[in-house]
Design an enzyme around this catalytic site. Structure first.
Site, PDB file in Angstrom:
ATOM      1  N   GLY A 147       0.794  -1.250   0.132  1.00 48.19           N
ATOM      2  CA  GLY A 147      -0.288   0.259  -0.069  1.00 48.19           C
ATOM      3  C   GLY A 147       0.540   1.529  -0.026  1.00 48.19           C
ATOM      4  N   SER A 148       0.233   1.860   0.313  1.00 49.96           N
ATOM      5  CA  SER A 148       0.944   4.053   0.461  1.00 49.96           C
ATOM      6  C   SER A 148       2.163   3.542   1.906  1.00 49.96           C
ATOM      7  CB  SER A 148      -0.047   4.649   0.741  1.00 49.96           C
ATOM      8  OG  SER A 148      -0.483   4.498   2.204  1.00 49.96           O
ATOM      9  N   GLY A 183       2.980   2.175   5.429  1.00 48.34           N
ATOM     10  CA  GLY A 183       4.249   1.347   6.240  1.00 48.34           C
ATOM     11  C   GLY A 183       3.917   1.597   7.287  1.00 48.34           C
ATOM     12  N   GLU A 237       6.006  -3.130   0.779  1.00 45.06           N
ATOM     13  CA  GLU A 237       5.898  -3.384  -0.936  1.00 45.06           C
ATOM     14  C   GLU A 237       4.666  -1.316  -0.479  1.00 45.06           C
ATOM     15  OE1 GLU A 237       6.859  -4.831  -3.354  1.00 45.06           O
ATOM     16  OE2 GLU A 237       7.299  -6.807  -1.990  1.00 45.06           O
ATOM     17  N   CYS A 281       1.109   0.875  -8.599  1.00 47.27           N
ATOM     18  CA  CYS A 281       2.476   1.818  -7.868  1.00 47.27           C
ATOM     19  C   CYS A 281       3.839   1.713  -9.182  1.00 47.27           C
ATOM     20  CB  CYS A 281       2.965   0.185  -7.201  1.00 47.27           C
ATOM     21  SG  CYS A 281       3.526  -1.353  -7.556  1.00 47.27           S
TER      22      CYS A 281
HETATM   23  P1  NAD Z   1      -3.336   2.345   1.288  1.00 54.60           P
HETATM   24  O1  NAD Z   1      -2.417   2.056   2.055  1.00 54.60           O
HETATM   25  O2  NAD Z   1      -4.629   3.652   1.509  1.00 54.60           O
HETATM   26  O3  NAD Z   1      -4.181   0.613   1.854  1.00 54.60           O
HETATM   27  C1  NAD Z   1      -3.429  -0.572   1.300  1.00 54.60           C
HETATM   28  C2  NAD Z   1      -4.263  -1.618   2.286  1.00 54.60           C
HETATM   29  O4  NAD Z   1      -3.559  -1.110   4.006  1.00 54.60           O
HETATM   30  C3  NAD Z   1      -5.667  -1.704   2.541  1.00 54.60           C
HETATM   31  O5  NAD Z   1      -6.167  -3.048   3.136  1.00 54.60           O
HETATM   32  C4  NAD Z   1      -5.601  -0.905   3.981  1.00 54.60           C
HETATM   33  O6  NAD Z   1      -6.536  -0.854   4.458  1.00 54.60           O
HETATM   34  C5  NAD Z   1      -4.828  -0.983   4.822  1.00 54.60           C
HETATM   35  N1  NAD Z   1      -4.059   0.591   5.776  1.00 54.60           N
HETATM   36  C6  NAD Z   1      -3.543   1.301   5.617  1.00 54.60           C
HETATM   37  N2  NAD Z   1      -3.777   2.227   6.315  1.00 54.60           N
HETATM   38  C7  NAD Z   1      -3.512   1.500   7.480  1.00 54.60           C
HETATM   39  C8  NAD Z   1      -2.833   1.702   8.687  1.00 54.60           C
HETATM   40  N3  NAD Z   1      -2.888   2.500   9.439  1.00 54.60           N
HETATM   41  N4  NAD Z   1      -3.610   0.863   9.447  1.00 54.60           N
HETATM   42  C9  NAD Z   1      -3.279  -0.388   9.528  1.00 54.60           C
HETATM   43  N5  NAD Z   1      -3.753  -0.843   7.129  1.00 54.60           N
HETATM   44  C10 NAD Z   1      -3.832   0.183   6.808  1.00 54.60           C
HETATM   45  O7  NAD Z   1      -3.125   2.353  -0.350  1.00 54.60           O
HETATM   46  P2  NAD Z   1      -4.119   1.756  -1.133  1.00 54.60           P
HETATM   47  O8  NAD Z   1      -4.810   3.268  -2.216  1.00 54.60           O
HETATM   48  O9  NAD Z   1      -5.395   0.389  -1.650  1.00 54.60           O
HETATM   49  O10 NAD Z   1      -3.473   1.528  -2.706  1.00 54.60           O
HETATM   50  C11 NAD Z   1      -2.638   2.533  -3.528  1.00 54.60           C
HETATM   51  C12 NAD Z   1      -1.074   2.489  -3.140  1.00 54.60           C
HETATM   52  O11 NAD Z   1      -0.132   1.410  -2.537  1.00 54.60           O
HETATM   53  C13 NAD Z   1       0.178   3.381  -4.007  1.00 54.60           C
HETATM   54  O12 NAD Z   1       1.043   4.507  -2.952  1.00 54.60           O
HETATM   55  C14 NAD Z   1       1.420   2.052  -4.263  1.00 54.60           C
HETATM   56  O13 NAD Z   1       1.820   2.704  -4.864  1.00 54.60           O
HETATM   57  C15 NAD Z   1       0.611   1.145  -3.414  1.00 54.60           C
HETATM   58  N6  NAD Z   1       1.372  -0.187  -3.813  1.00 54.60           N
HETATM   59  C16 NAD Z   1       2.055  -0.291  -3.815  1.00 54.60           C
HETATM   60  C17 NAD Z   1       3.057  -1.767  -4.017  1.00 54.60           C
HETATM   61  C18 NAD Z   1       4.130  -2.480  -4.662  1.00 54.60           C
HETATM   62  O14 NAD Z   1       4.102  -3.673  -4.706  1.00 54.60           O
HETATM   63  N7  NAD Z   1       5.490  -1.813  -3.673  1.00 54.60           N
HETATM   64  C19 NAD Z   1       1.775  -2.377  -5.054  1.00 54.60           C
HETATM   65  C20 NAD Z   1       0.149  -1.587  -5.080  1.00 54.60           C
HETATM   66  C21 NAD Z   1       0.263  -0.842  -5.018  1.00 54.60           C
END
Ligand code: NAD
Length: 507
Positions: A240-241, A245, A262, A296
């Site tokens: 995720g974002s 992380g 990731e 991503c």
């Molecule tokens: P996001 O960070 O909003 O959410 C990702 C996941 O984490 C979701 O399941 C969400 O519910 C959970 N989450 C978010 N914040 C959290 C917290 N504080 N505590 C616990 N869980 C939490 O990301 P998104 O909007 O779904 O996806 C887009 C982002 O993901 C972009 O930044 C993209 O670059 C990244 N991404 C990275 C990869 C990679 O392999 N590097 C792959 C796909 C997406």
């Protein structure tokens, strides 16, 4: 068209989003409504996990792990092989559901399911390749070796933009490594997760296996927070974002658990003087506009040699204008909607910020006046010192920057906090090799004459710096899902100590 697809995938008007040792009928968490981003209309409702539902998921995964860890790895591979076969059967339907719920075009939706199948195939082979080293011992009649054991219950947090493939990167490898998994998908895409879980359920019931793959859909971030703090989950694999992380990582570190991160990217292509511009045009277009800029690895920055910039931008702008934007399941459409209202608003705010920081919009920059969350793909002439260029806006905005020397281009490319994907287009071997050398790209992925997105699963996937340092999918990424044990065996009848240490009372 979608009613049949939903039915075949086991999706109803109201669905349980929680699977422990079977579906939990009435989980007690908040209700989630999944929307179609191309229309803004609801697709179906999902009942999410309350804390006691989550407890059941963890407990049944722990129970399943106790047997699974002692199942021979090649036998574990058989489960993953059958899963791959089942995914083949459902490839078209599941791909369409990805398109419906996430908004990527049909070919990309199916491509994502193909990626799951590829991960299964890879993991089946891996199930006979989980090898350790034998290391020369300094002591006579001693053998030293390392072996790899399953870790336990692995928590998987996934992002909305790869709603099913990211699960397969983790779950297929984790399963052959002998782990149980618990999946918390994005609240944006719960239906795809539920559809996958139905397929898993079918395969594991046919094989009479314990519930090694659990599911806990959450309405927000709370379930992810429970997982991060949960000592029963030795590994949290989180996609995720960067903000996610930054929140997850300290919580896992606090209990000295392991994190596989990731996170976001700010990917760049360097377009040199000698680049094949036809090739580059196709590479740039797919990387910047594909998945509506919501990968991503999407291309965010194009760093062009100043001699090529004006002509290339003109060609690119023409190509942008011919991209067919529309409902992602329709024939000929290349770009679907953004994920939700917030994503469309964030893009419009970014466009305003770009103007305030002195960027010049070459084409695009608008939201389309139609239902759903459609925007125009956007090209911006910018400079590397504009603060917004250093950030990841998860939308189809491409910043064009210019350079004079390759050193300068590489410096620009590496000047951002994220380190996921990068590429160079050049016909000069010296430039390509310099880009790939230790003084070249600082990213986890560095390509030559290929765009930044669309990685194959055979390689280890991931990035450096704020992208989190994790590696998933191919190569030796499996090691993150196992614990290493170093074993020294004395088959002699004396007890020599390492480093020549003497410790004897004399007898
Ligand atoms: P996001 O960070 O909003 O959410 C990702 C996941 O984490 C979701 O399941 C969400 O519910 C959970 N989450 C978010 N914040 C959290 C917290 N504080 N505590 C616990 N869980 C939490 O990301 P998104 O909007 O779904 O996806 C887009 C982002 O993901 C972009 O930044 C993209 O670059 C990244 N991404 C990275 C990869 C990679 O392999 N590097 C792959 C796909 C997406």
């Amino acid at each position: 068209m979608f009613d049949d697809v939903l039915q075949r995938l086991g999706i109803n008007d109201v669905n349980s989003g929680v699977y422990a040792d079977g579906w939990i009928d009435q989980p007690g968490g908040e209700e989630l409504v999944s929307l179609n981003p191309a229309t803004g209309e609801p697709v179906a409702r999902v009942l999410t996990a309350a804390r006691d539902d989550y407890e059941r998921v963890v407990e049944s995964a722990q129970q399943a792990f106790r047997d699974w860890r002692m199942t021979p790895a090649p036998v574990r591979g058989e489960f993953v092989r059958r899963l791959g076969m089942a995914l083949r059967e459902h490839k078209r339907d599941l791909g369409l559901l990805v398109t419906l719920e996430m908004g990527k075009i049909q070919s990309e939706g199916e491509g994502e399911v193909q990626e799951m199948i590829d991960m299964c195939d890879f993991s089946v082979g891996l199930s006979r390749q989980l090898y350790g080293l034998t290391i020369a011992s300094e002591r006579p009649q001693h053998r030293m070796m390392e072996q790899w054991h399953p870790l336990g219950v692995v928590g998987i947090l996934s992002a909305f933009n790869f709603p099913v493939a990211v699960w397969a990167w983790n779950a297929a490898v984790a399963a052959v490594c002998g782990n149980a998994t618990i999946w918390k998908p994005s609240p944006q895409t719960p239906l795809t997760a539920i559809a996958v879980q139905h397929i898993v359920h079918r395969v594991s019931t046919e094989m009479k296996l314990p519930p090694i793959c659990g599911l806990a859909v959450g309405a927000g971030i709370e379930t992810g927070q429970w997982m991060a703090a949960d000592e029963r989950l030795p590994l949290i694999s989180a996609t995720g974002s960067c903000d996610m992380g930054r929140a997850i990582s300290p919580a896992v570190a606090q209990r000295l658990g392991r994190c596989l991160l990731e996170l976001g990217g700010n990917n760049a292509i360097i377009l040199t003087e000698t680049a094949d511009l036809d090739l580059a045009l196709r590479g740039v277009l797919f990387a910047a506009v594909g998945t509506s800029g919501q990968r991503c690895t999407s291309l965010r920055r194009l760093i062009v040699h100043e001699s090529n910039a004006d002509a290339f931008v003109e060609r690119l702008a023409n190509a942008y204008k011919s991209v067919n934007i529309g409902k992602p399941w329709e024939e000929g459409v290349l770009m679907g909607p953004l994920a939700n209202e917030r994503a469309a608003e964030t893009m419009m705010q970014a466009v305003e910020t770009i103007r305030n920081q002195g960027g010049e919009i070459v084409c695009g920059g608008n939201r389309l006046d139609r239902p759903g969350y459609f925007v125009e793909p956007t090209i911006v002439r910018a400079t590397a010192d504009m603060p917004i260029v250093a950030t990841e806006t998860f939308a189809p905005i491409l910043y064009v920057l210019t350079y004079k020397t390759l050193d300068e281009a590489i410096e620009i490319q590496n000047s951002v906090a994220q380190g996921l994907s990068s590429a160079i287009f050049t016909d000069r071997m010296q430039e390509a090799e310099r880009f790939l050398s230790p003084i070249g790209s600082d990213c986890g992925i560095a390509n030559v004459n290929i765009g930044t997105s669309g990685a194959e699963i055979g390689g280890a996937f991931g990035g450096e710096k704020e992208t989190g340092g994790g590696r998933e999918a191919g190569s030796d990424s499996w090691k993150a899902y196992m614990r290493r044990q170093t074993c020294t065996i004395n088959w002699g009848d004396s007890l020599p100590l390492a480093q020549g240490v003497e410790f004897d009372v004399g007898s």
